[in-house]
Design an enzyme around this catalytic site. Sequence first.
Site, short mmCIF file in Angstrom:
data_model
loop_
_atom_site.label_atom_id
_atom_site.label_comp_id
_atom_site.label_asym_id
_atom_site.label_seq_id
_atom_site.Cartn_x
_atom_site.Cartn_y
_atom_site.Cartn_z
N CYS A 1 83.87 -21.12 67.15
CA CYS A 1 85.14 -20.54 66.72
C CYS A 1 85.36 -19.19 67.41
O CYS A 1 86.47 -18.87 67.82
CB CYS A 1 85.15 -20.35 65.20
SG CYS A 1 86.39 -21.35 64.35
N CYS B 1 89.50 -14.66 61.56
CA CYS B 1 89.20 -15.97 60.97
C CYS B 1 90.25 -16.31 59.91
O CYS B 1 90.71 -17.45 59.80
CB CYS B 1 87.83 -15.97 60.31
SG CYS B 1 86.51 -15.26 61.30
N CYS C 1 51.62 -25.64 50.71
CA CYS C 1 52.00 -24.58 49.77
C CYS C 1 53.10 -25.04 48.83
O CYS C 1 53.05 -24.82 47.63
CB CYS C 1 52.48 -23.33 50.50
SG CYS C 1 51.19 -22.49 51.44
#
Lengths: 263, 106
Positions: free
Chosen positions: A224, A179, A81
């Site tokens: 993490c 974070c 494809c």
Amino acid sequence: MKSAGTIVAVALLIAAGIAIAPLAATEIPPAERRSGYSFMAPDTKAIQDDDTANPGMLWVLDGEALWNSKAGATGNACADCHNDARASMKGVAARYPAYDKALARPVNLEQRINLCRTRQQQATPFAFESRDLLALTAFVAEQSRGAAIAPEATAELAPFVAKGRDFFMRRQGQLNLGCTNCHDDNWDKHLAGSAVTQALPTGYPIYRLEWQSLGSLQRRLRNCITGMRAQNYDYGAPELVELELYLMTRARGMPIETPAVRP
Amino acid sequence: MASALINVPKKAKRGEIIEIKTLMSHIMETGYRHTAAGQLVPRDIITSFTCRFNGAEIFRADLFPAIAANPFVTFFTIANESGKFDFEWIGDNGFTETASAAISVE
């Protein structure tokens, strides 16, 4: 006197708190962004720079073989494809995670490959972190090497970016860290002997020397999250994809390095 | 699956020192690790790497469990004549892989 002293101390703490609070939510200005590559030692950089020394290229070669091999009930290969990946997949990884209309949520590159397998090839999806899925992902992403990261800025994706950003900013886990506390506020410092870095996912899937293997961004994120001693998420969980999406918007405009090498 | 990445210069001048780089795909399981259930993971490493030039051995290395996954072996040789490098990796569980690369020396 004693109570007056306490009041002063509390007032100072409040003042300090007010001064610190906005800092905690400050994202890195575009001009100060640095790829994880720039934090590495010269020896580690040399591994990434040489395609015949970069072990990530072993997965890329595997991925190329998979691209051309037939799979599923339709007996179609990716190449049947999409033809030559060098043309058709150029720049594709730079805009993932991307919105999938049928699922009404963003999917990352690994999930897109598996959706293609189940919907188009009518094959079984690859397991997350399996060698085949990492190889095909690395091969597809490698076609975008050097392309600027450009997640689509559409209204459909906006709420998911916001959720990812919320995840990044939110304190969580037994260590009560977000974070952002490391990757925005302390990226120029070290955690034990390792550079903290800026949470800009420019080279995934990466060959991580610590893993002695190629691994996905979600593997890194789960590392993490475990380190924060927070509740982890399964591979492919919407929360991780949203976080990936937010991280890619942080890295907007930076060049793709796949397959990057990291310590 | 894909195995080796070899980097040998295609051309060299006679007497030139050339670098040969080889990267082999292998997990290099040490044999010292245990699963979560406490079972020993059996050793699975490459034990020997050989390079021959036009049939004559020019480099050999023994590999041990302390060597990281996907061993990268690089060495130097002097290009004296055109020919073919043959590389061979031998390891546990009947592992053998070969690769080759040609060089033309002017």
